[in-house]
Write a protein that holds these residues in place. Structure first.
Motif, short mmCIF file in Angstrom:
data_model
loop_
_atom_site.label_atom_id
_atom_site.label_comp_id
_atom_site.label_asym_id
_atom_site.label_seq_id
_atom_site.Cartn_x
_atom_site.Cartn_y
_atom_site.Cartn_z
N TRP A 69 37.21 15.06 32.97
CA TRP A 69 36.34 15.89 31.49
C TRP A 69 35.60 16.99 32.16
O TRP A 69 35.42 17.31 33.34
N LEU A 70 35.63 17.77 31.28
CA LEU A 70 35.38 19.00 31.54
C LEU A 70 33.64 19.11 30.89
O LEU A 70 33.01 18.06 30.12
N SER A 71 32.87 19.98 31.37
CA SER A 71 31.08 20.22 31.08
C SER A 71 30.98 20.22 29.68
O SER A 71 30.12 19.89 29.73
N ASP A 72 32.08 20.58 28.95
CA ASP A 72 31.28 20.38 27.06
C ASP A 72 31.88 19.57 26.64
O ASP A 72 32.37 19.50 25.16
N GLY A 73 32.70 18.36 27.43
CA GLY A 73 32.81 17.12 26.85
C GLY A 73 34.66 16.54 26.28
O GLY A 73 34.54 15.82 25.99
N ARG A 74 34.68 18.26 26.47
CA ARG A 74 36.72 18.39 26.15
C ARG A 74 36.83 17.26 28.11
O ARG A 74 36.88 16.96 28.85
N SER A 75 38.42 16.96 27.61
CA SER A 75 39.72 16.88 28.45
C SER A 75 40.22 17.55 28.86
O SER A 75 40.61 18.70 27.79
N LYS A 106 37.90 -0.75 28.80
CA LYS A 106 36.97 -0.24 27.76
C LYS A 106 36.41 0.28 28.53
O LYS A 106 36.16 -0.08 29.35
N GLY A 107 36.03 1.09 27.83
CA GLY A 107 34.75 1.63 28.05
C GLY A 107 34.39 2.87 29.23
O GLY A 107 35.39 3.44 29.07
N GLU A 108 33.71 2.77 30.62
CA GLU A 108 33.70 3.70 31.13
C GLU A 108 34.30 4.07 32.27
O GLU A 108 35.15 4.69 33.40
N LEU A 109 35.19 2.47 32.29
CA LEU A 109 36.01 2.35 33.19
C LEU A 109 37.13 2.95 32.77
O LEU A 109 38.23 3.29 33.18
N LEU A 110 37.08 2.90 31.38
CA LEU A 110 38.85 3.68 30.96
C LEU A 110 38.81 5.11 31.02
O LEU A 110 39.63 5.67 31.16
N ARG A 111 37.31 5.30 31.24
CA ARG A 111 37.34 7.16 29.75
C ARG A 111 37.76 7.78 31.99
O ARG A 111 37.85 8.45 31.48
N GLN A 112 37.81 6.80 32.84
CA GLN A 112 38.01 8.39 34.10
C GLN A 112 39.54 8.54 33.86
O GLN A 112 40.01 9.23 34.96
N TRP A 113 40.53 7.30 33.19
CA TRP A 113 41.95 8.00 33.18
C TRP A 113 42.49 8.60 31.83
O TRP A 113 43.14 8.78 32.26
N THR A 114 41.23 8.10 30.47
CA THR A 114 41.90 9.07 28.98
C THR A 114 40.28 8.93 28.23
O THR A 114 39.85 8.69 28.54
N PRO A 115 40.91 9.93 27.66
CA PRO A 115 39.66 10.65 26.31
C PRO A 115 40.00 9.40 25.35
O PRO A 115 39.32 9.13 24.43
N CYS A 116 40.76 8.46 25.15
CA CYS A 116 41.10 8.45 24.19
C CYS A 116 41.04 6.42 24.42
O CYS A 116 40.86 5.53 25.44
#
Length: 538
Positions: free
Chosen positions: A449-455, A99-109
């Motif tokens: 992650w893009l600079s505008d917060g999108r994936s 979960k959390g930051e560890l997960l955010r490296q692979w998916t936005p969900c």
């Protein structure tokens, strides 16, 4: 006789997702459902990362998160003798899933809980808004394939009259006891009846008992009952799955009175005010059909594979089957792909289904906490077999050994998003190792992650995407069915193939078809769709 392009038998997650995707692609899709309305029994709840990515691409992620908001705070796996009695173990879900930051490296969900009946309402509403038709009290009773169509006999269960519907394709989304699969004489292979359960849906005020220890799942075992609690709304609606031996207890014995007795025994309060809403006997099996297609008929979801509940793969695999097949049917029906493209559905989804069935079966067979030697539970005292699916032991949050699957937490993510298709619709190429997604053909396009917060996943469109670096000069005309996605240099550097490729061709389902030079785009699209290059409109 009524005509439709795709007839879908069954209004569960597979059928509704198929209808939604087809309708949005401009295909006339008709869903027939033998029940008089949508299901009122919650059944499954866990939505995995890939399913949430699909819902995000459809603009439905927030609707599903909102629909499942009641369960968002559920952070524990509990083991108890009774819900009101002794608690044996409490495991935070941070020890059970990434979960959390560890997960955010692979998916936005995120991993999400939303009961199946609620999810189906979201999907049905979106499908109808997109133009799909859903017919209730409509049961498929016969079908034959002829002259490039499937002729179907559909019975109106309210009037007991028959009508004929002719479709170009028939999708069997009619569940584990699929009429369509049985009519085609396609067997299921594997291990059946691993365990037997009755799923009791009930209403009772249990909030005070779970306050401060909101659980996603609670295993209960005592001399009177063994099974598991699942919350539906964290307030008054709950599920209790009770394990039973059919050689000792018939499923017909689960009357309302018996279900009431079991709920009270599991809660630990004989005077509890309980309303039994429904009860469904079922068996956990790991079964997969040897093929998912017969001519113009396709098996989607549980009609083609039955998964044990461990890992929550069943509903999610059904949704992802539909996601894989719908765009291919739409492309063929609109003349944008050759019929050969449809062969790739079975080529791609059958190995995934087989792997996940094995994974779920292994998790079902995992030892439970009372076998770990860390305490004496009531099952051990009684000398009986334990409740399935508990973790072997709970460590101190290091993510190793605390999973029900006894595996590194990254492996759960790999199973869900680290797949790689091999078929005629993706190029031969480098093999995926672990979660090192770098646009290998057959893999899900990488998230960054893009600079505008999108994936980067948010930039892909419903059709084919040609992903290039932001400053790329494209020297060739772009086929009409392809949308150019220009990635800013930091994101391109993060996701681009390890080769010197200038372009990545991504399919409508977010899977990489091929990567190569810009001048090769039309040839790549030809290979991905089964259309001759000269027939692709520019």
């Amino acid at each position: 006789m009524k005509d439709t392009q795709v007839l879908i038998a069954g209004a569960g997650p597979a059928g509704l997702m198929s209808a939604l995707l087809l309708a949005r692609a401009g295909v006339r899709a008709t869903v027939i459902e033998r029940r008089p309305s949508m299901s009122v029994h919650p059944k499954a709840r866990g939505l995995n990362l890939r399913t949430m990515e699909i819902l995000r691409a459809l603009g439905l992620e927030q609707a599903v998160l909102t629909a499942g908001a009641d369960l968002a705070k559920n952070k524990f796996m509990l083991f108890v003798e009774t819900l009101a009695g002794r608690e044996i173990r409490r495991i935070p879900d941070d020890d059970l899933m990434l979960k959390g930051e560890l997960l955010r490296q692979w998916t936005p969900c995120t991993w999400t809980q939303c009961s199946q009946d609620t999810l189906e309402k979201v999907l049905a509403e979106a499908a109808v808004q997109g133009g799909a038709e859903i017919c209730f009290c409509a049961q498929l009773t016969a079908f034959t394939e002829d002259d490039g169509n499937v002729s179907c006999t559909v019975r109106d269960r309210s009037s007991e009259t028959d009508r004929e519907i002719r479709a170009r394709y028939l999708l069997a989304c009619d569940g584990s006891d699929s009429f369509v699969r049985r009519a085609l004489r396609i067997p299921l292979e594997g291990r059946s009846a691993i365990e037997h359960f009755v799923n009791i849906y009930f209403r009772a005020e249990l909030k005070d008992l779970v306050q401060g220890r909101w659980f996603g799942i609670c295993f209960v075992e005592n001399p009177k009952v063994r099974g598991l609690f699942l919350p539906v709304d964290n307030d008054s609606r709950w599920l209790l799955n009770v394990q039973f031996d059919p050689e000792v207890t018939s499923s017909e014995t689960f009357t309302k009175e018996k279900c009431l007795e079991l709920v009270c025994a599991a809660v630990g309060d004989s005077g509890l005010d309980v309303e039994i809403l429904s009860a469904i006997p079922w068996q956990a099996s790991a079964l997969v059909a040897p093929r998912l297609r017969e001519g113009r008929v396709f098996l989607v979801g549980d009609s083609g594979h039955i998964m044990p509940p461990a890992g929550a793969y069943g509903l999610n695999t059904a949704v992802q089957d539909a996601h894989n097949l719908a765009w291919k049917l739409a492309a063929v029906l609109k003349g944008e792909a050759g019929e050969v493209l449809l062969d790739s559905y079975e080529q791609e989804r059958l190995p995934i289904a087989a792997e996940l069935a094995r994974e779920a079966e292994r998790a079902m067979d995992a030892p439970n906490p009372w076998e770990s030697g860390e305490g004496n539970g009531p099952a051990a005292e009684a000398g009986s077999e334990p409740v399935w699916g508990g973790p072997e032991h709970a460590e101190d949050g290091d993510g190793q050994g605390s999973s029900p699957w006894d595996q590194p937490l990254e492996e759960q993510v790999r199973v869900v998003i680290g797949f790689q298709y091999r078929s005629g619709a993706v190029a031969e190429g480098e093999r995926l190792e672990g979660l090192e997604l770098r646009c290998q053909p057959g893999t899900r396009f990488p998230h960054a992650w893009l600079s505008d917060g999108r994936s980067t996943l948010d930039l892909l469109v419903s059709g084919f995407s040609a992903v290039v670096a932001e400053g790329a000069v494209i020297p060739v005309s772009i086929p009409a069915s392809v949308h150019v996605v220009r990635l800013p240099e930091p994101a391109w550097a993060e996701v681009k193939p390890s080769t010197e490729s200038e372009l990545v061709l991504v399919r409508p389902d977010g899977v990489v078809a091929e990567h190569g030079r810009l001048s090769e785009l039309k040839e790549m699209l030809s290979a991905a769709t089964g259309m001759h290059a000269h027939a692709i409109a520019s």
